[in-house]
Design a protein around this motif. Structure first.
Motif, mmCIF file in Angstrom:
data_model
loop_
_atom_site.group_PDB
_atom_site.id
_atom_site.type_symbol
_atom_site.label_atom_id
_atom_site.label_comp_id
_atom_site.label_asym_id
_atom_site.label_seq_id
_atom_site.Cartn_x
_atom_site.Cartn_y
_atom_site.Cartn_z
ATOM 1 N N GLY A 199 1.281 24.171 12.722
ATOM 2 C CA GLY A 199 0.179 24.993 12.719
ATOM 3 C C GLY A 199 -0.106 25.558 14.187
ATOM 4 N N ARG A 200 -0.535 26.828 14.198
ATOM 5 C CA ARG A 200 -0.823 27.485 15.587
ATOM 6 C C ARG A 200 -2.066 26.764 16.085
ATOM 7 N NH1 ARG A 200 -3.598 31.800 17.211
ATOM 8 N NH2 ARG A 200 -4.208 32.573 15.158
ATOM 9 N N ILE A 201 -1.910 26.401 17.445
ATOM 10 C CA ILE A 201 -2.860 25.777 18.537
ATOM 11 C C ILE A 201 -3.407 26.778 19.267
ATOM 12 C CG2 ILE A 201 -3.434 24.050 19.928
ATOM 13 C CD1 ILE A 201 -1.077 22.295 18.537
ATOM 14 N N CYS A 202 -4.703 27.218 19.516
ATOM 15 C CA CYS A 202 -5.351 28.040 20.273
ATOM 16 C C CYS A 202 -6.747 27.218 20.887
ATOM 17 C CB CYS A 202 -5.623 29.376 20.055
ATOM 18 S SG CYS A 202 -6.726 29.407 18.276
ATOM 19 N N ARG A 203 -7.200 27.737 21.789
ATOM 20 C CA ARG A 203 -8.536 27.312 22.358
ATOM 21 C C ARG A 203 -9.756 28.341 22.207
ATOM 22 N NH1 ARG A 203 -6.148 26.556 28.637
ATOM 23 N NH2 ARG A 203 -4.055 25.353 27.895
ATOM 24 N N GLY A 204 -10.796 27.683 22.032
ATOM 25 C CA GLY A 204 -11.934 28.256 21.695
ATOM 26 C C GLY A 204 -12.390 29.164 22.845
ATOM 27 N N SER A 205 -12.209 28.636 24.187
ATOM 28 C CA SER A 205 -12.717 29.365 25.449
ATOM 29 C C SER A 205 -12.088 30.635 25.351
ATOM 30 C CB SER A 205 -12.461 28.357 26.460
ATOM 31 O OG SER A 205 -10.790 27.976 26.736
ATOM 32 N N ASP A 206 -10.823 30.805 24.863
ATOM 33 C CA ASP A 206 -10.021 31.991 25.128
ATOM 34 C C ASP A 206 -10.765 33.195 24.261
ATOM 35 O OD1 ASP A 206 -8.246 31.138 26.817
ATOM 36 O OD2 ASP A 206 -6.950 30.264 25.323
#
Length: 216
Positions: free
Chosen positions: A130-137
């Motif tokens: 799965g793709r991992i990303c950050r909420g702060s972005d």
């Protein structure tokens, strides 16, 4: 259907956390909330009551966001001796174990990239793609409630299904999610062997770890 999961970043958490990662098409690291000083963001539990390995952090105001936290300048010298608490030897005999040992020996810089790196090491080794990303972005609007924040994150990721750990059942209103066109789901409780996952990385094979997460 795109399944989205949202969780604070944890330092080598329990097996149930990785099950959530495995179930999601998009896993959003919730780093745009206040840093919980007594939580698992910077601590990894070990077998035995009250035993932890703790990431040394720079001092920061109590209301600091997780995204603002940084590892202490002397973190490497303070973290590695704690690893002696791990039961048994720590062999560097597989790519996963070598990567984990390197991470434990080189803590530096901002906290979230370090935690994201630890998450990706395990995810890639166990085949969770799965793709991992950050909420702060995502630059979310200020003033959102916890539920509104989750809904906005899921929308921005094109999600039609939100999946959460079983402990979150009291936090969200299924009817609100339904009106937003999002299916709200919860994983069953984790009943596997590895409530302390960091030692397990050196004690179990990749196949055993993957099976425990997916089946436990």
């Amino acid at each position: 259907m795109t399944t989205v999961a949202v969780m604070q970043p944890y330092f080598f958490p329990y097996g149930g956390y990785y099950r959530l990662l495995a179930a999601a098409d998009v896993f959003v690291i919730l780093d745009c909330v206040q840093f919980p000083r007594r939580g698992r963001v910077h601590r990894s539990s070990l077998p035995g009551a009250g035993r932890w390995i703790t990431l040394p952090l720079e001092p920061a105001p109590r209301d600091s966001l997780i995204s603002a936290m940084r590892l202490a300048p002397d973190a490497a010298g303070r973290l590695w001796p704690q690893c002696r608490k791990l039961p048994g030897p720590m062999p560097a005999d597989t790519p996963l174990r070598r990567a984990v040992l390197d991470l434990l020996q080189t803590p530096e810089g901002a906290l979230v990239p370090y935690l994201e790196r630890s998450l990706r090491i395990v995810a890639e080794a166990l085949g969770f793609d799965g793709r991992i990303c950050r909420g702060s972005d995502l630059e979310l609007p200020a003033g959102l409630t916890a539920q509104e924040r989750i809904l906005e994150i899921v929308r921005r990721q094109g999600g039609t299904r939100y999946i959460n750990a079983p402990g979150g059942t009291a936090l969200y209103d299924r009817a609100v999610f339904s009106r937003a066109g999002i299916d709200l789901n919860f994983l069953p409780p984790y009943t596997g062997k590895h409530t302390c996952f960091l030692p397990a990385l050196f004690e179990r094979t990749v196949a055993e770890l993957r099976a425990d997460i997916l089946e436990g």
